[in-house]
Design an enzyme around this catalytic site. Structure first.
Site, short mmCIF file in Angstrom:
data_model
loop_
_atom_site.label_atom_id
_atom_site.label_comp_id
_atom_site.label_asym_id
_atom_site.label_seq_id
_atom_site.Cartn_x
_atom_site.Cartn_y
_atom_site.Cartn_z
N ARG A 93 0.87 -1.17 0.00
CA ARG A 93 0.00 0.00 0.00
C ARG A 93 0.91 1.23 0.00
O ARG A 93 1.75 1.39 0.88
CB ARG A 93 -0.85 0.01 1.26
CG ARG A 93 -1.74 1.22 1.32
CD ARG A 93 -2.43 1.28 2.64
NE ARG A 93 -3.45 2.30 2.62
CZ ARG A 93 -4.16 2.62 3.69
NH1 ARG A 93 -3.97 2.00 4.82
NH2 ARG A 93 -5.07 3.56 3.60
N HIS A 181 -7.79 6.65 0.65
CA HIS A 181 -8.61 5.45 0.94
C HIS A 181 -9.08 4.77 -0.35
O HIS A 181 -10.10 4.07 -0.37
CB HIS A 181 -9.86 5.82 1.79
CG HIS A 181 -9.55 6.04 3.24
ND1 HIS A 181 -10.18 7.01 4.00
CD2 HIS A 181 -8.68 5.43 4.07
CE1 HIS A 181 -9.71 6.98 5.23
NE2 HIS A 181 -8.80 6.02 5.30
#
Ligand code: ADP
Length: 396
Positions: A93, A181
């Site tokens: 990520r 997000h």
């Protein structure tokens, strides 16, 4: 047999998930866990897909253990745990992909240099994400590593949604709205398409309400607006972050109260939000159990800010067909969902309190004009799916 690892390296924690790949090359969760307390009291824990604890190791008195050393412990353990499985890639990520990275990509030296250059845009997250990449490169040279960006899902937002009302030259220098997000929202968009394709094709607001919190307005599964902007500080009130704030406050803190830029950064990122308003905790569960009037005020402010921002995103969508709750608070906290939905009744949301209390997938009444659903997010799985897709494109 082959396996994949998803990594989310933060400042004081590393979250991970291990997936095995069966004949259909679909990732099967083998274990997930985290290294917490890096720099204070490191502890490595892991659970099976069914939630059984299979690892719990602490290093008391060894607070100096680095991310790289702890990753090495994780790799050693996973090699034993995965038994006959060969790890063929790691997906990371990466919080910021700037204007260039519109989707996941294989990491090489040139990509790493570009991602390093984006560190000033996400100083509290990006350096730790990249430290994880560098540590893996040292520990497992040659192992393919894939960058999966939190910003990429919002890359196609309409140009208007990316602008601040600042001079054009600043926008051109990257001072613009990016949104975050994105791995969570992309996963939600996919899941919603499986659960209710008709709703997924419509006007949907997804509410990712965890320690970090944001909303995303989606039309036909793509992002058209979102509450986080240039940094992950904007938009909703969060566990310790303030969310939207009159920029005049920042100027006042510095020019009149004599706070340094570092003081202001600490205040806005780590001492505000639920923690700052309640003076008790950043954790929504603790606030719900507290009973103190300051805790109640923090909860009410959180719910009212979510509803207010949802109203703004309904304008971006030109109406609303569905509201999706996800992440720690969104998936588990019926009272917060209820407080938010009651404020949004004028948008056609009619919540079914029994379904809400039971955490069912659909929590709106059958004749509610807009649907309300709970869809658990899984950013690690999204990373694994991206990593597999990128590997499929790499010549063997
Ligand atoms: P992160 O952004 O760190 O991944 P999470 O998505 O885990 O955060 O969300 C953390 C928040 O969710 C905390 O405020 C916590 O109180 C809340 N939360 C987690 N589980 C529950 C639960 N069972 N009931 C109510 N709130 C919960």
């Amino acid at each position: 047999m082959k396996a994949l690892v998803s990594l989310n390296s933060g400042s004081s924690s590393i979250k991970f998930a291990l997936y095995t790949l069966g004949a259909a090359r679909q990732p099967q969760l083998a274990a997930r866990g985290k290294v917490e307390g890096i720099g204070i009291a490191p502890r490595l824990t892991a659970r099976t897909a069914e939630g059984e604890v299979i690892l719990d190791r602490a290093w008391p008195g060894e607070e100096g253990l680095t991310h790289a050393q702890l990753l090495e412990h994780l790799f050693d353990w996973s090699a034993g745990h995965l038994d006959q499985h060969e790890v063929i890639a790691i997906g990371h990520r990466i919080v910021h992909g700037g204007t260039e990275f519109a989707g996941p990509c294989l990491i090489d030296e040139a990509v790493l240099a570009k991602l390093e250059a984006l560190c000033p845009l996400a100083p509290l997250h990006q350096p730790h994400n990249l430290a994880g990449v560098r540590a893996v490169a040292r520990l497992r040279p040659g192992l393919p590593q894939v960058a999966c960006f939190d910003t990429a899902f919002h890359h196609g937002m309409p140009a208007l949604a990316t602008r601040f009302a600042l001079p054009r030259a600043l926008h051109d220098r990257g001072i613009r709205r990016y949104g975050f997000h994105g791995l969570s929202y992309e996963y939600i968009a996919r899941r919603l398409n499986e659960i209710d394709p008709q709703l997924a094709a419509g006007r949907v607001i997804a509410a990712h309400l965890g320690n970090g919190a944001s909303l995303c307005a989606m039309r036909n599964g793509t992002s058209v607006d979102t509450t986080m902007g240039f940094t992950a500080l904007d938009g909703l009130m969060m566990g310790t972050r303030c969310g939207s704030l009159d920029p005049g406050v920042v100027l006042h803190l510095q020019t009149q109260l004599g706070m340094s830029a570092a003081d202001v950064e600490r205040l806005l990122y780590t001492q505000s939000g639920l923690l700052g308003v309640s003076g008790i905790s950043s954790d929504m569960r603790a606030l719900s159990e507290s009973g103190a009037p300051e805790a109640e005020e923090a909860i009410e402010l959180f719910a009212s800010r979510v509803a207010r921002e949802a109203g703004a995103l309904a304008v971006s969508l030109g109406g609303l067909d569905g509201l999706i709750f996800t992440a720690g608070i969104g998936e588990n906290h019926a009272d917060i969902r209820s407080r938010i939905c009651r404020r949004l009744a004028w948008l056609g949301l009619d919540i079914d309190e029994t379904a809400n209390a039971g955490h069912r997938t659909c929590i709106s009444l059958p004749d509610s004009r807009a649907m309300v659903c709970i869809v658990p997010t899984d950013e690690e799985r999204m990373i694994a799916l991206h990593t597999l897709a990128i590997l499929a494109r790499v010549p063997a």
